[in-house]
Design an enzyme around this catalytic site. Sequence first.
Site, PDB file in Angstrom:
ATOM      1  N   ILE A 176      -6.916 -11.820  -9.759  1.00 11.86           N
ATOM      2  CA  ILE A 176      -6.256 -12.829 -10.588  1.00 11.86           C
ATOM      3  C   ILE A 176      -7.256 -13.472 -11.544  1.00 11.86           C
ATOM      4  O   ILE A 176      -7.001 -13.613 -12.729  1.00 11.86           O
ATOM      5  CB  ILE A 176      -5.614 -13.928  -9.712  1.00 11.86           C
ATOM      6  CG1 ILE A 176      -4.633 -13.325  -8.701  1.00 11.86           C
ATOM      7  CG2 ILE A 176      -4.938 -14.979 -10.584  1.00 11.86           C
ATOM      8  CD1 ILE A 176      -3.388 -12.749  -9.288  1.00 11.86           C
ATOM      9  N   GLY A 198       9.411 -23.810  -7.928  1.00 12.86           N
ATOM     10  CA  GLY A 198       9.708 -25.233  -7.775  1.00 12.86           C
ATOM     11  C   GLY A 198       9.708 -25.739  -6.349  1.00 12.86           C
ATOM     12  O   GLY A 198      10.223 -26.835  -6.093  1.00 12.86           O
ATOM     13  N   ILE A 236      17.856 -14.894 -10.053  1.00 14.29           N
ATOM     14  CA  ILE A 236      18.713 -14.099  -9.181  1.00 14.29           C
ATOM     15  C   ILE A 236      20.081 -14.761  -9.115  1.00 14.29           C
ATOM     16  O   ILE A 236      20.192 -15.992  -9.044  1.00 14.29           O
ATOM     17  CB  ILE A 236      18.107 -14.019  -7.756  1.00 14.29           C
ATOM     18  CG1 ILE A 236      16.901 -13.084  -7.744  1.00 14.29           C
ATOM     19  CG2 ILE A 236      19.132 -13.557  -6.746  1.00 14.29           C
ATOM     20  CD1 ILE A 236      17.239 -11.617  -7.819  1.00 14.29           C
ATOM     21  N   GLU A 238      -6.153 -19.638  -4.275  1.00 10.37           N
ATOM     22  CA  GLU A 238      -6.723 -20.060  -5.555  1.00 10.37           C
ATOM     23  C   GLU A 238      -7.257 -21.483  -5.423  1.00 10.37           C
ATOM     24  O   GLU A 238      -6.607 -22.340  -4.815  1.00 10.37           O
ATOM     25  CB  GLU A 238      -5.666 -20.044  -6.673  1.00 10.37           C
ATOM     26  CG  GLU A 238      -4.964 -18.715  -6.895  1.00 10.37           C
ATOM     27  CD  GLU A 238      -5.851 -17.633  -7.497  1.00 10.37           C
ATOM     28  OE1 GLU A 238      -6.987 -17.959  -7.916  1.00 10.37           O
ATOM     29  OE2 GLU A 238      -5.412 -16.476  -7.546  1.00 10.37           O
ATOM     30  N   CYS A 278      -5.609 -12.834  -1.932  1.00  8.67           N
ATOM     31  CA  CYS A 278      -6.072 -11.742  -1.083  1.00  8.67           C
ATOM     32  C   CYS A 278      -5.396 -11.792   0.267  1.00  8.67           C
ATOM     33  O   CYS A 278      -4.638 -12.704   0.585  1.00  8.67           O
ATOM     34  CB  CYS A 278      -7.581 -11.837  -0.856  1.00  8.67           C
ATOM     35  SG  CYS A 278      -8.574 -11.882  -2.347  1.00  8.67           S
ATOM     36  N   ARG A 315      -8.083  -7.478  -1.938  1.00  8.67           N
ATOM     37  CA  ARG A 315      -8.029  -8.364  -3.095  1.00  8.67           C
ATOM     38  C   ARG A 315      -6.921  -8.008  -4.076  1.00  8.67           C
ATOM     39  O   ARG A 315      -6.745  -6.840  -4.444  1.00  8.67           O
ATOM     40  CB  ARG A 315      -9.370  -8.335  -3.837  1.00  8.67           C
ATOM     41  CG  ARG A 315      -9.417  -9.348  -4.995  1.00  8.67           C
ATOM     42  CD  ARG A 315     -10.723  -9.304  -5.748  1.00  8.67           C
ATOM     43  NE  ARG A 315     -10.754 -10.348  -6.773  1.00  8.67           N
ATOM     44  CZ  ARG A 315     -11.299 -10.209  -7.985  1.00  8.67           C
ATOM     45  NH1 ARG A 315     -11.884  -9.089  -8.317  1.00  8.67           N
ATOM     46  NH2 ARG A 315     -11.280 -11.208  -8.844  1.00  8.67           N
ATOM     47  N   LEU A 316      -6.177  -9.044  -4.490  1.00 13.25           N
ATOM     48  CA  LEU A 316      -5.291  -8.983  -5.646  1.00 13.25           C
ATOM     49  C   LEU A 316      -6.009  -9.736  -6.755  1.00 13.25           C
ATOM     50  O   LEU A 316      -6.196 -10.945  -6.683  1.00 13.25           O
ATOM     51  CB  LEU A 316      -3.943  -9.633  -5.335  1.00 13.25           C
ATOM     52  CG  LEU A 316      -2.922  -9.706  -6.474  1.00 13.25           C
ATOM     53  CD1 LEU A 316      -2.502  -8.307  -6.908  1.00 13.25           C
ATOM     54  CD2 LEU A 316      -1.696 -10.523  -6.051  1.00 13.25           C
ATOM     55  N   ASN A 329      -8.336 -16.270   0.853  1.00 10.12           N
ATOM     56  CA  ASN A 329      -7.054 -15.930   0.260  1.00 10.12           C
ATOM     57  C   ASN A 329      -6.525 -17.163  -0.451  1.00 10.12           C
ATOM     58  O   ASN A 329      -6.395 -18.220   0.163  1.00 10.12           O
ATOM     59  CB  ASN A 329      -6.092 -15.504   1.383  1.00 10.12           C
ATOM     60  CG  ASN A 329      -4.637 -15.453   0.921  1.00 10.12           C
ATOM     61  OD1 ASN A 329      -4.359 -15.186  -0.236  1.00 10.12           O
ATOM     62  ND2 ASN A 329      -3.729 -15.715   1.839  1.00 10.12           N
TER      63      ASN A 329
END
Length: 633
Positions: free
Chosen positions: A55, A367, A293, A79, A2, A52-53, A77
């Site tokens: 998940i 990574g 990329i 996890e 978030c 909020r995103l 915000n």
Amino acid sequence: MCGICGVLSLNAGPLPPDSRAVTKSMCDAIVHRGPDDEGYYNDERVVLGMRRLSIIDLVSGHQPMANEDRTVWTVYNGEIFNFPDLRRELEARGHQFATRADTEVIVHLYEEAGEDFVHKLNGMFAIALWDAKQRKLVLVRDRLGIKPLHILEWNGRLYFASEIKALLRTGFPREMDYGALSQFFTFEYIPAPRTIFKGIRKLLPGHMAVIKDGRVENRKYWDVRYAAEAGAGAGRSEESWADEIFERLKASVRRRLISDVPLGVFLSGGIDSSAVTALMAETSSGPVKSFSIGFKEKSFDELPWARVVADRFRTEHTEFVVGSDQVRELVPVLARSLDEPLADASCIPTYIISKLARRHVTVALAGDGGDELFAGYDTHKAYRVARLYRRVPAFLRKGLVRPMVRLLPASKKRLSFEFKAKKFISGVEYRPEIANIIWWGAYAPEDKARLFSADLHAALARENLFGPVEAWQATAPSGDSLDRICYFDLKLYLQDDLLVKVDRMSMANSLEIRAPFLDYTFVEFAATIPASLKLKGSTSKYILKKVLRRLLPEEILTKKKIGFDIPLGDWLQRELKDFALDMLSPANLRRHGLFDPAYVEGLLREHLRGRHNHRQLLWPLVIFQSWRDAYLG
């Protein structure tokens, strides 16, 4: 995942009536961090807001979230990766949960442990918690600084937000911190707790701010201890270390696969992202989605190596080749997304790969952290070379070697001998931790002295050039010099450059990034591994490579390190020439009077004629000019 923000009254009186509307405006500024939902809590003293995103727990994970009697509220915000275990423990103690979200463990843990609740959390997070009974606000940032949190005390109120742009919605007058500007041209980033704006600060990683009765108390709750201090590992075999590294890293990856939405991985072709990809493939039930990329310029391109790993582990692989045209288009986007200058040119491919990945997944593993934990940078080798070099008589170093190195012809290749030699000479006469900053950074002290105008020099007379390094001296390990340099890399380069870049570029595209190497338990463990097993002779990441031979092709482990960068030197000479000349024209520089136009013009002239590759001096100027246009006009 978030974006959070809010406001607290610092005096005995209530907040102004428009405080919820201001908080709503702050949330609107960070909608990209959470496009799926918004929520608010307010009483007369505080307003909490979030975007909020979704998940975990897509249906009932709405924030702000409260405990059973609604006396403790939180927005956060990030996890919490160990929340299933924490939830079982809390339920066994009688706590009742209304959702399946990880957010809810925060309020119940606070009920149990008070401010010590943070010690139970394993994750990446920025937390705002309101204790309505004690009328106390607690702000917390995760141990490594993966998630951001900014604080502003102004007009009798304390504001907080995930990004600076939200705080600028308060009406706070924008004034540049010239000391922070000076640090930017030394480090290429602005070290915490400073920001480019006077009055706005970053909460340091591993810290909390407790605000009660108008007082703001900052507390440190975590730091990492290295081998000498930890007293671990004496007489332990390489195989034993390798076994534990493997099991711990695998567990860290597994913890980061918890999600109710699709996951993928950023695959650069280097050993860290390849290791994460391999362990994801070993743990996941279906094919891993990988994203890479590349560049047309071979010395910068790792796509062939990424394909080797993708083929080995049968990932669903997507790749993109970056060109100079994207750079010109993205520079203004970077300025708006970052909020303050950051001259790490890999922001551009990070933004592009995040945008690419977001079409397929909502979460990606990466990574980040492997080089800092296992001494993977060329700067780590350079400090050992420097010890030998300083034995050469000073009159030879300064009268012969330095002039010869400066005469080396410019090279366009990534990390060419010419580039490394010139960077080495620029910092080698300083003590190791300062040399390390100069090797990483943009302007060495003598270069910066020529860059700034006389007025800016006067304004900076009392500034400590390397103040951020001095700030971490007291807590840096006092044993092995390599441990000490790795500690500074964690506390400065990783914290204030790499993690800022990854957070802002990914969240600008509403994508969550998780870094298994930065599980704090793995970081604590890696710090206890003897430095002699990290850099062994000229072999960097020695013990990690020993571990990864169980997983990765030998060609990935033995290839030359490239790094995540773009061919800016070449592009600034050619495709971006007109762009650079316009951004750094004398007329543009005179608008603010901070730099010496003749010095900048000289840098441009030498670069365009191919006499010197000044990309590391020119790019911070381009970024600063773009930022100033966006934020100060």
